[in-house]
Design a protein around this motif. Structure first.
Motif, PDB file in Angstrom:
ATOM      1  N   ALA A   1     -10.650   9.544   7.789  1.00 30.56           N
ATOM      2  CA  ALA A   1      -9.374   9.377   8.506  1.00 30.56           C
ATOM      3  C   ALA A   1      -9.042  10.611   9.335  1.00 30.56           C
ATOM      4  CB  ALA A   1      -8.247   9.081   7.516  1.00 30.56           C
ATOM      5  N   THR A   2      -9.240  11.791   8.770  1.00 32.28           N
ATOM      6  CA  THR A   2      -8.954  13.037   9.485  1.00 32.28           C
ATOM      7  C   THR A   2      -9.821  13.151  10.727  1.00 32.28           C
ATOM      8  OG1 THR A   2      -8.256  14.136   7.451  1.00 32.28           O
ATOM      9  CG2 THR A   2      -8.923  15.556   9.288  1.00 32.28           C
TER      10      THR A   2
ATOM     11  N   TRP B   1      -3.508   3.962   8.612  1.00 28.87           N
ATOM     12  CA  TRP B   1      -3.108   3.843  10.019  1.00 28.87           C
ATOM     13  C   TRP B   1      -2.976   5.243  10.602  1.00 28.87           C
ATOM     14  CZ3 TRP B   1      -3.015   0.101  13.509  1.00 28.87           C
ATOM     15  CH2 TRP B   1      -3.102  -1.218  13.048  1.00 28.87           C
ATOM     16  N   LEU B   2      -3.587   5.444  11.753  1.00 26.40           N
ATOM     17  CA  LEU B   2      -3.543   6.710  12.476  1.00 26.40           C
ATOM     18  C   LEU B   2      -2.877   6.462  13.829  1.00 26.40           C
ATOM     19  CD1 LEU B   2      -7.292   7.600  11.912  1.00 26.40           C
ATOM     20  CD2 LEU B   2      -5.352   8.429  10.559  1.00 26.40           C
ATOM     21  N   ALA B   3      -2.135   7.440  14.297  1.00 34.15           N
ATOM     22  CA  ALA B   3      -1.537   7.326  15.633  1.00 34.15           C
ATOM     23  C   ALA B   3      -1.460   8.715  16.243  1.00 34.15           C
ATOM     24  CB  ALA B   3      -0.151   6.694  15.564  1.00 34.15           C
ATOM     25  N   CYS B   4      -1.368   8.737  17.552  1.00 38.66           N
ATOM     26  CA  CYS B   4      -1.151   9.997  18.262  1.00 38.66           C
ATOM     27  C   CYS B   4      -0.478   9.659  19.578  1.00 38.66           C
ATOM     28  CB  CYS B   4      -2.457  10.762  18.481  1.00 38.66           C
ATOM     29  SG  CYS B   4      -3.594   9.972  19.633  1.00 38.66           S
ATOM     30  N   GLY B   5       0.054  10.688  20.207  1.00 36.26           N
ATOM     31  CA  GLY B   5       0.670  10.475  21.505  1.00 36.26           C
ATOM     32  C   GLY B   5       1.879  11.341  21.723  1.00 36.26           C
ATOM     33  N   THR B   6       2.795  10.813  22.532  1.00 35.06           N
ATOM     34  CA  THR B   6       4.010  11.510  22.921  1.00 35.06           C
ATOM     35  C   THR B   6       5.201  10.666  22.470  1.00 35.06           C
ATOM     36  OG1 THR B   6       4.144  10.347  25.040  1.00 35.06           O
ATOM     37  CG2 THR B   6       2.858  12.403  25.006  1.00 35.06           C
ATOM     38  N   GLN B   7       6.402  11.120  22.765  1.00 37.26           N
ATOM     39  CA  GLN B   7       7.578  10.313  22.435  1.00 37.26           C
ATOM     40  C   GLN B   7       7.578   8.995  23.209  1.00 37.26           C
ATOM     41  OE1 GLN B   7      11.520  12.089  22.019  1.00 37.26           O
ATOM     42  NE2 GLN B   7      10.563  14.112  22.105  1.00 37.26           N
TER      43      GLN B   7
ATOM     44  N   ALA C   1      -0.659  10.080  10.263  1.00 39.23           N
ATOM     45  CA  ALA C   1      -1.507   9.289   9.364  1.00 39.23           C
ATOM     46  C   ALA C   1      -0.652   8.762   8.222  1.00 39.23           C
ATOM     47  CB  ALA C   1      -2.640  10.141   8.810  1.00 39.23           C
ATOM     48  N   THR C   2      -0.839   7.492   7.887  1.00 38.08           N
ATOM     49  CA  THR C   2      -0.146   6.887   6.758  1.00 38.08           C
ATOM     50  C   THR C   2      -1.056   5.827   6.158  1.00 38.08           C
ATOM     51  OG1 THR C   2       1.869   5.757   6.017  1.00 38.08           O
ATOM     52  CG2 THR C   2       1.111   5.244   8.257  1.00 38.08           C
ATOM     53  N   GLY C   3      -1.242   5.867   4.850  1.00 38.24           N
ATOM     54  CA  GLY C   3      -2.137   4.889   4.246  1.00 38.24           C
ATOM     55  C   GLY C   3      -2.295   5.037   2.756  1.00 38.24           C
ATOM     56  N   TYR C   4      -3.237   4.256   2.245  1.00 39.92           N
ATOM     57  CA  TYR C   4      -3.594   4.299   0.829  1.00 39.92           C
ATOM     58  C   TYR C   4      -5.003   4.870   0.708  1.00 39.92           C
ATOM     59  CZ  TYR C   4       0.287   0.983   0.237  1.00 39.92           C
ATOM     60  OH  TYR C   4       1.514   0.376   0.237  1.00 39.92           O
TER      61      TYR C   4
ATOM     62  N   VAL D   1       1.333  20.603  20.092  1.00 44.27           N
ATOM     63  CA  VAL D   1       1.089  19.473  19.202  1.00 44.27           C
ATOM     64  C   VAL D   1       1.625  19.795  17.808  1.00 44.27           C
ATOM     65  CG1 VAL D   1      -1.244  20.213  18.473  1.00 44.27           C
ATOM     66  CG2 VAL D   1      -0.649  17.775  18.444  1.00 44.27           C
ATOM     67  N   GLY D   2       1.974  18.745  17.099  1.00 42.08           N
ATOM     68  CA  GLY D   2       2.368  18.851  15.695  1.00 42.08           C
ATOM     69  C   GLY D   2       1.795  17.653  14.962  1.00 42.08           C
ATOM     70  N   THR D   3       1.984  17.621  13.653  1.00 42.53           N
ATOM     71  CA  THR D   3       1.468  16.510  12.862  1.00 42.53           C
ATOM     72  C   THR D   3       2.552  15.937  11.960  1.00 42.53           C
ATOM     73  OG1 THR D   3       0.680  18.005  11.133  1.00 42.53           O
ATOM     74  CG2 THR D   3      -0.910  17.386  12.841  1.00 42.53           C
ATOM     75  N   ALA D   4       2.380  14.675  11.633  1.00 41.16           N
ATOM     76  CA  ALA D   4       3.205  13.994  10.633  1.00 41.16           C
ATOM     77  C   ALA D   4       2.217  13.258   9.736  1.00 41.16           C
ATOM     78  CB  ALA D   4       4.169  13.019  11.294  1.00 41.16           C
ATOM     79  N   GLU D   5       2.028  13.775   8.545  1.00 42.06           N
ATOM     80  CA  GLU D   5       0.986  13.240   7.673  1.00 42.06           C
ATOM     81  C   GLU D   5       1.547  12.754   6.350  1.00 42.06           C
ATOM     82  OE1 GLU D   5      -2.801  15.508   7.731  1.00 42.06           O
ATOM     83  OE2 GLU D   5      -1.626  17.002   8.820  1.00 42.06           O
ATOM     84  N   SER D   6       1.036  11.621   5.930  1.00 39.18           N
ATOM     85  CA  SER D   6       1.365  11.113   4.612  1.00 39.18           C
ATOM     86  C   SER D   6       0.114  11.278   3.748  1.00 39.18           C
ATOM     87  CB  SER D   6       1.826   9.655   4.691  1.00 39.18           C
ATOM     88  OG  SER D   6       2.234   9.208   3.423  1.00 39.18           O
ATOM     89  N   CYS D   7      -0.751  10.281   3.728  1.00 44.08           N
ATOM     90  CA  CYS D   7      -1.897  10.304   2.821  1.00 44.08           C
ATOM     91  C   CYS D   7      -2.861  11.468   3.075  1.00 44.08           C
ATOM     92  CB  CYS D   7      -2.646   8.981   2.880  1.00 44.08           C
ATOM     93  SG  CYS D   7      -3.339   8.606   4.493  1.00 44.08           S
ATOM     94  N   THR D   8      -2.964  11.938   4.299  1.00 42.81           N
ATOM     95  CA  THR D   8      -3.895  13.035   4.599  1.00 42.81           C
ATOM     96  C   THR D   8      -3.358  14.396   4.175  1.00 42.81           C
ATOM     97  OG1 THR D   8      -3.071  13.005   6.871  1.00 42.81           O
ATOM     98  CG2 THR D   8      -5.182  11.892   6.457  1.00 42.81           C
ATOM     99  N   GLY D   9      -2.089  14.484   3.852  1.00 41.76           N
ATOM    100  CA  GLY D   9      -1.518  15.662   3.215  1.00 41.76           C
ATOM    101  C   GLY D   9      -1.754  17.009   3.878  1.00 41.76           C
ATOM    102  N   GLY D  10      -1.907  17.044   5.190  1.00 43.32           N
ATOM    103  CA  GLY D  10      -2.095  18.311   5.890  1.00 43.32           C
ATOM    104  C   GLY D  10      -3.512  18.545   6.380  1.00 43.32           C
TER     105      GLY D  10
END
Length: 173
Positions: free
Chosen positions: A147-148, A120-126, A101-104, A23-32
């Motif tokens: 959100a986390t 907005w949160l999402a998870c899954g595969t390609q 995660a991406t949001g305000y 697994v990996g993450t792609a985070e905007s507002c949650t910053g890690g």
């Protein structure tokens, strides 16, 4: 990190170990913060490959392949971007799964259409993603904690479903 998050992270760890998946993450507002929750369990290096903190649209496009058109038409805070972030993270990090995660988070940044506290949160595969919107405003720190926690719970539910599908496929074969 709260006790509930630690329990969820341990369950995620156990499933990923058993499934031999990454697994990996792609985070905007949650910053890690989501990555931090995942790696809180010893031995996480076996299944956690890394994360992309894509705080600005430029990085979302360059590193994660987010569509300029979607960003222009809907903004970065939408279901489509959250799902594209999952796909982009799986590709960029070469993982089986990703969480995004991406949001305000606040206190500023929101609009009338997308108020502060919308994440907005999402998870899954390609191939398959699930998403959910969190819309609460209890201040930045609490918004990010909620959100986390919801992101890792959503991922745990997705993993359980995926593990069950894998088991059923093996039984049929």
């Amino acid at each position: 990190m709260d006790f509930e998050s630690k329990i969820i992270s341990r369950e995620i760890s156990q499933l990923l170990w058993e499934m031999d998946k990454t697994v990996g993450t792609a985070e905007s507002c949650t910053g890690g913060r989501i990555a931090e929750a995942i790696i809180s369990v010893p031995g996480a290096s076996k299944y956690f490959k890394g994360g992309v903190i894509s705080y600005v649209d430029e990085i979302k496009m360059k590193l994660l392949g987010i569509s300029q058109q979607v960003l222009d038409e809907k903004s970065a805070v939408c279901e489509e971007v959250a799902c594209q972030m999952v796909v982009g993270a799986c590709k960029a990090l070469n993982t089986d799964y990703a969480i995004s995660a991406t949001g305000y988070a606040g206190p500023g940044g929101g609009t009338k259409e997308i108020p502060v506290g919308t994440i907005w949160l999402a998870c899954g595969t390609q191939e398959k993603q699930v998403a959910m919107m969190v819309q609460v405003d209890h201040g930045r720190d609490i918004n990010l904690a909620i959100a986390t926690n919801k992101a890792i719970q959503m991922f745990l539910d997705f993993l359980k479903s995926d593990a069950q599908s894998e088991t059923e496929t093996e039984k049929e074969g």
